[in-house]
Write an enzyme that holds these catalytic residues in place. Structure first.
Site, short mmCIF file in Angstrom:
data_model
loop_
_atom_site.label_atom_id
_atom_site.label_comp_id
_atom_site.label_asym_id
_atom_site.label_seq_id
_atom_site.Cartn_x
_atom_site.Cartn_y
_atom_site.Cartn_z
N THR A 1 0.81 -1.13 -0.01
CA THR A 1 0.24 0.03 -0.23
C THR A 1 0.88 1.15 0.02
OG1 THR A 1 -1.72 0.85 1.30
CG2 THR A 1 -0.44 0.19 2.78
N ASN A 2 0.26 2.21 0.65
CA ASN A 2 1.24 3.76 0.68
C ASN A 2 0.50 4.12 1.20
OD1 ASN A 2 -1.36 5.05 -1.01
ND2 ASN A 2 -0.60 4.00 -2.56
N ARG A 3 0.78 5.46 1.68
CA ARG A 3 0.44 6.49 2.95
C ARG A 3 -0.89 7.60 3.05
NH1 ARG A 3 5.42 10.25 2.86
NH2 ARG A 3 4.31 11.17 4.83
#
Ligand code: PMT
Length: 210
Positions: free
Chosen positions: A23-25
């Site tokens: 995933t990412n932030r």
């Protein structure tokens, strides 16, 4: 005149195995602010969101998804009803090629993952989904912010792209504020650093001017 907005928001989760994902932030704050502001202004809103820990804004039709592929299918299904589409989601560009049914065991000192490209949802809006309305993309950049955003504007057929510098800690990912430049084909408009909700009202106003 009141319009129907489609907004994508949040990250995607790309499963590696039954217990892990890539995933990412992205927190979803930018996309939820856009959806909430558009609904507050009296527009109809379809919010297609990856996994976020946020309250869904009042008056919004909410479609939760997990992966980029699910977001692609949801957008393909609902974009035809919208007059304005704003893509604020941070979609994973790649996903694991193979997702085993059982948890990956810790065997060697290194582990190599093979990834395959996800569909470009924004890039499909015009060419695949046949969307004729106002199309607004985002560009999350860490360098050459304006020129990279202009490339996305041209490649993806957007009316304008909202460019933000995600290398900065005080704006962009997970912050309550953002500072963006709206990149059009022939010019740019830089908006001051402000709360994501206030900024959303400005972006919506600009989208309605197209
Ligand atoms: O969620 P927050 O914590 O509030 O953070 C806000 C934000 C930084 C996530 C937001 O402001 C932002 O920049 N969103 C876009 C993030 C992104 O993935 O940008 P990109 O430059 O990689 O993608 C360009 C555009 O294509 C984006 O509109 C993206 O939604 C879209 N895209 C990208 C890849 C893909 N497979 N499908 C897409 O639709």
């Amino acid at each position: 005149m009141k319009k129907h907005f489609l907004v994508t928001a949040g990250p995607t989760h790309e499963p590696l195995d039954p217990v892990r994902y890539l995933t990412n932030r992205s927190s979803g704050k930018m996309g939820y602010a856009l959806a909430g502001a558009a609904a507050h202004e009296g527009h109809r809103v379809t919010l297609i969101s990856g996994p976020c820990n946020l309250d869904v804004p009042d008056g919004v039709d909410y479609l939760p998804v997990e992966t980029a592929a699910e977001m692609y299918h949801a957008v393909s299904r609902y974009i035809g009803k919208a007059q304005v589409a704003i893509f604020a989601a941070a979609v994973a560009d790649y996903r694991p090629v193979n997702v085993p049914e059982q948890k990956i065991k810790k065997t060697g000192d290194t582990l190599t993952l093979e990834l395959v490209k996800n569909p470009d949802i924004l890039g499909s809006a015009r060419e695949v989904f046949g969307f004729k309305g106002t199309l607004v993309g985002f560009a999350a950049e860490t360098e050459n912010v304006i020129s990279n955003a202009r490339g996305k504007l041209q490649r993806k057929g957007c009316d304008f792209v909202v460019a933000n510098d995600v290398s900065r800690k005080d704006i962009g990912f997970d912050s309550s504020e953002n500072e963006v430049t709206l990149v059009y084909a022939e010019h740019e408009v830089t908006l001051p650093k402000e709360d994501k909700y206030q900024l959303s009202l400005d972006i919506i106003e600009k989208a309605l001017e197209v």
